[in-house]
Design a protein around this motif. Sequence first.
Motif, mmCIF file in Angstrom:
data_model
loop_
_atom_site.group_PDB
_atom_site.id
_atom_site.type_symbol
_atom_site.label_atom_id
_atom_site.label_comp_id
_atom_site.label_asym_id
_atom_site.label_seq_id
_atom_site.Cartn_x
_atom_site.Cartn_y
_atom_site.Cartn_z
ATOM 1 N N ASP A 88 -12.388 -1.157 -20.706
ATOM 2 C CA ASP A 88 -12.006 0.175 -21.193
ATOM 3 C C ASP A 88 -13.297 0.879 -21.619
ATOM 4 N N THR A 89 -13.926 1.566 -20.684
ATOM 5 C CA THR A 89 -15.223 2.190 -20.963
ATOM 6 C C THR A 89 -15.120 3.273 -22.028
ATOM 7 N N ALA A 90 -13.913 3.806 -22.248
ATOM 8 C CA ALA A 90 -13.760 4.819 -23.295
ATOM 9 C C ALA A 90 -13.771 4.204 -24.690
ATOM 10 N N ALA A 91 -13.635 2.872 -24.780
ATOM 11 C CA ALA A 91 -13.590 2.197 -26.089
ATOM 12 C C ALA A 91 -14.770 1.253 -26.253
ATOM 13 N N ARG A 92 -15.929 1.668 -25.744
ATOM 14 C CA ARG A 92 -17.103 0.804 -25.839
ATOM 15 C C ARG A 92 -17.598 0.708 -27.276
ATOM 16 N N LEU A 93 -17.911 -0.554 -27.705
ATOM 17 C CA LEU A 93 -18.522 -0.818 -29.017
ATOM 18 C C LEU A 93 -17.730 -0.188 -30.150
ATOM 19 N N GLN A 94 -16.407 -0.310 -30.061
ATOM 20 C CA GLN A 94 -15.541 0.201 -31.129
ATOM 21 C C GLN A 94 -15.513 -0.797 -32.287
ATOM 22 N N PRO A 95 -15.508 -0.313 -33.542
ATOM 23 C CA PRO A 95 -15.441 -1.235 -34.689
ATOM 24 C C PRO A 95 -14.060 -1.874 -34.785
ATOM 25 N N THR B 46 -6.829 -2.052 -35.905
ATOM 26 C CA THR B 46 -5.551 -2.733 -35.672
ATOM 27 C C THR B 46 -5.373 -3.067 -34.194
ATOM 28 N N ALA B 47 -5.865 -2.192 -33.314
ATOM 29 C CA ALA B 47 -5.751 -2.464 -31.876
ATOM 30 C C ALA B 47 -6.726 -3.547 -31.430
ATOM 31 N N HIS B 48 -7.891 -3.567 -32.035
ATOM 32 C CA HIS B 48 -8.919 -4.564 -31.695
ATOM 33 C C HIS B 48 -9.437 -5.174 -33.000
ATOM 34 N N PRO B 49 -8.813 -6.235 -33.500
ATOM 35 C CA PRO B 49 -9.188 -6.790 -34.817
ATOM 36 C C PRO B 49 -10.650 -7.198 -34.922
ATOM 37 N N PHE B 50 -11.260 -7.630 -33.804
ATOM 38 C CA PHE B 50 -12.676 -8.010 -33.829
ATOM 39 C C PHE B 50 -13.552 -6.960 -33.156
ATOM 40 N N GLY B 51 -13.021 -5.787 -32.844
ATOM 41 C CA GLY B 51 -13.775 -4.744 -32.183
ATOM 42 C C GLY B 51 -13.883 -4.974 -30.685
ATOM 43 N N THR B 52 -14.721 -4.177 -30.040
ATOM 44 C CA THR B 52 -14.929 -4.288 -28.597
ATOM 45 C C THR B 52 -16.421 -4.443 -28.306
ATOM 46 N N ASP B 53 -16.720 -4.895 -27.086
ATOM 47 C CA ASP B 53 -18.114 -5.094 -26.700
ATOM 48 C C ASP B 53 -18.632 -3.896 -25.922
ATOM 49 N N ALA B 54 -19.782 -4.055 -25.272
ATOM 50 C CA ALA B 54 -20.429 -2.931 -24.596
ATOM 51 C C ALA B 54 -19.649 -2.440 -23.389
ATOM 52 N N LEU B 55 -18.722 -3.224 -22.857
ATOM 53 C CA LEU B 55 -17.887 -2.799 -21.721
ATOM 54 C C LEU B 55 -16.473 -2.450 -22.147
ATOM 55 N N GLY B 56 -16.220 -2.408 -23.445
ATOM 56 C CA GLY B 56 -14.893 -2.064 -23.936
ATOM 57 C C GLY B 56 -13.910 -3.213 -23.924
ATOM 58 N N ARG B 57 -14.361 -4.439 -23.715
ATOM 59 C CA ARG B 57 -13.472 -5.596 -23.715
ATOM 60 C C ARG B 57 -13.176 -6.051 -25.136
ATOM 61 N N ASP B 58 -11.987 -6.560 -25.344
ATOM 62 C CA ASP B 58 -11.547 -6.993 -26.669
ATOM 63 C C ASP B 58 -12.295 -8.275 -27.061
ATOM 64 N N ARG C 25 -26.281 -1.928 -33.572
ATOM 65 C CA ARG C 25 -25.284 -0.855 -33.451
ATOM 66 C C ARG C 25 -23.865 -1.368 -33.626
ATOM 67 N N ALA C 26 -23.584 -2.552 -33.104
ATOM 68 C CA ALA C 26 -22.229 -3.127 -33.173
ATOM 69 C C ALA C 26 -22.327 -4.583 -33.618
ATOM 70 N N PRO C 27 -22.595 -4.818 -34.908
ATOM 71 C CA PRO C 27 -22.779 -6.215 -35.354
ATOM 72 C C PRO C 27 -21.542 -7.073 -35.215
ATOM 73 N N TRP C 28 -20.359 -6.467 -35.184
ATOM 74 C CA TRP C 28 -19.134 -7.265 -35.071
ATOM 75 C C TRP C 28 -19.072 -8.023 -33.747
ATOM 76 N N ALA C 29 -19.662 -7.473 -32.702
ATOM 77 C CA ALA C 29 -19.619 -8.148 -31.405
ATOM 78 C C ALA C 29 -20.412 -9.447 -31.419
ATOM 79 N N VAL C 30 -21.400 -9.548 -32.319
ATOM 80 C CA VAL C 30 -22.188 -10.771 -32.442
ATOM 81 C C VAL C 30 -21.637 -11.662 -33.549
#
Length: 599
Positions: free
Chosen positions: A353-360, A363-375, A542-547
């Motif tokens: 989901d490229t529209a949801a890249r690096l989201q914090p 509720t939809a993504h409890p651990f956020g998303t990565d650089a490609l919008g994956r959960d 930028r997106a510490p949750w992904a790590v």
Amino acid sequence: MRNRVGALLWRVGLAALLVCGIGLLPWLSRTDPALTVLKTRSADRDPDPAVLADIRAQLGLDSGPLPLLGQWLAGLPRGDAGRSWISGAEVAPAVLQALGASLLLMAVALALALVVAAAVCARTLYLGARRGLDGRRAGGSGSAVLAALPEFLTASVLATVVGVQLGWLPALGWYGPQWTVLPALALALPAGAVLGRLLDDRLPGTFAEPWALAAAARGLPGRSIARQALRRCLPGLLPNLGLFVVGLTGGSVAVEQIFDIPGLGRTTLQAALAQDLPVLQAGALALVLLAAVTTAAARLAAGLLIGPALRDGALTSPHPPTPPARTILPLLHGALLLAVVAAGLPRDPLALDTAARLQPPSTAHPFGTDALGRDVLARVAHGALDTLLLALAVTAIALTAGVLLGLLPRLSGPLVDTVNAVPPVLAALLVAAVRGNGTAAPVLAVAVVAWAPLAAHASALLQQERATLHLTATRALGAGPWYLLSRELLPAVLPPVARHALLRLPGIALALASLGFLGLGAQPPSPEWGLLLAENQPYAERAPWAVLAPAAALALLGALAVTAAGGLRRPRRRTTSSAEAGDTAGEQPSPAPELVSTR
């Protein structure tokens, strides 16, 4: 004298076998060394047959691997390690310079690791010296979390936060003492936590020995008791300390790359990827020699410490009773890990989901998303299955091989030194050259090197156990080798070595996934935890949750492994009556079982 000569010949043969295997690497991988060298020298140049023929003529590749290897070995007595196939510069000065940088980094990291280990054991030492532990470990699972943190993640955080954002210390380069602090700290934190856990595992039983109880009853200072307890535990840990020294020198490839340090590990890896055989062979030989010197020093120190232990043996009870381990913490850690896996399995780990890249986190993504919008939650959960199963399998193989080879120190001693000198990445390249890429390549590569510290630990514990007075008395009463092995040695050695193996479980899981990321196993978009860390590392600021999500899963795995390992204890012996003791003595060649049952 004959045994020492045999061990020396065995060690030299293993080193020669390793160097010869490296020399055959391009031919084992069935690739054209000239083509690899051309791509390394100039990636944009077309592989023209005339150009490749000219490279083969320059390097002498047409004569085959054996003449090349013979020429390289013939130059070593003169200090000539050949010339680099890539740069054309002499190999020996470059390797010695890289070795000097790695040794300096290792020395600082080792000093910091000892400080971390002392901090891990401080509470156990304090409680043991003040009022005794009765065989119970005082330390918690915080050190297990620290030991499970990957070095390259710790290095990235230190470089970004301390070096760039705060500006306290330089984060890039190698120009002076202050440039060594951050990379040494990145290496020291997990290594010190592992050493501290190993020492913390042995201290409670030492404080419960009769000599410690008698010393406390006589009013001796707690500081003196703690000092002697450390002296009693060190012989079993010194071989592993020697392995850590070599591992900090040759295995710190990721840290050297992050901080741009021209160390031996990084130089060897780059030479392996470019198939620059003279540099690769010289680097591997330097690591093997360092391993031999370090291990010899560790064994000499252990022998000096075991000497006084023989005189103190009359005061020691080798296996004091220990209370059952607590089950709350492993159940809690296991429940948390299971909850994460159960929550993420229904989600799709590959949905983009490229529209949801690096989201914090939301509720939809409890651990956020990565650089490609994956959960991230889905990827952590799905990656847990393959990562944990492979890590458990490799740990079981390493534990079995480590204990079996630890029973044969004359065979395993030089083998441990040689295997430990090979970084896992180099082992993976050698395995992949023979078997090709795939899931089996990283499993075999990690299994080849993972048993070495367990074998060193088992061998050191066996040596210390054989030096105790109770075993000498049992042998003098007529107990046979099988009885001593099955009823005395293995029950004393297996629990601590098994706890050591569980402590290394998160590191094995990370090593497997990291090798897959290097192209020696599973490829992206596989959701292995090491791949998640490596893929999201550039976005850590930028997106510490992904790590943090895969890092927290690894830390939770480490805490679960160590707290669950607390239940691995030497079984208590059932006290036998006189009639039962007589029957047992009739079955054995001596009354040794009666001695064991009544101590």
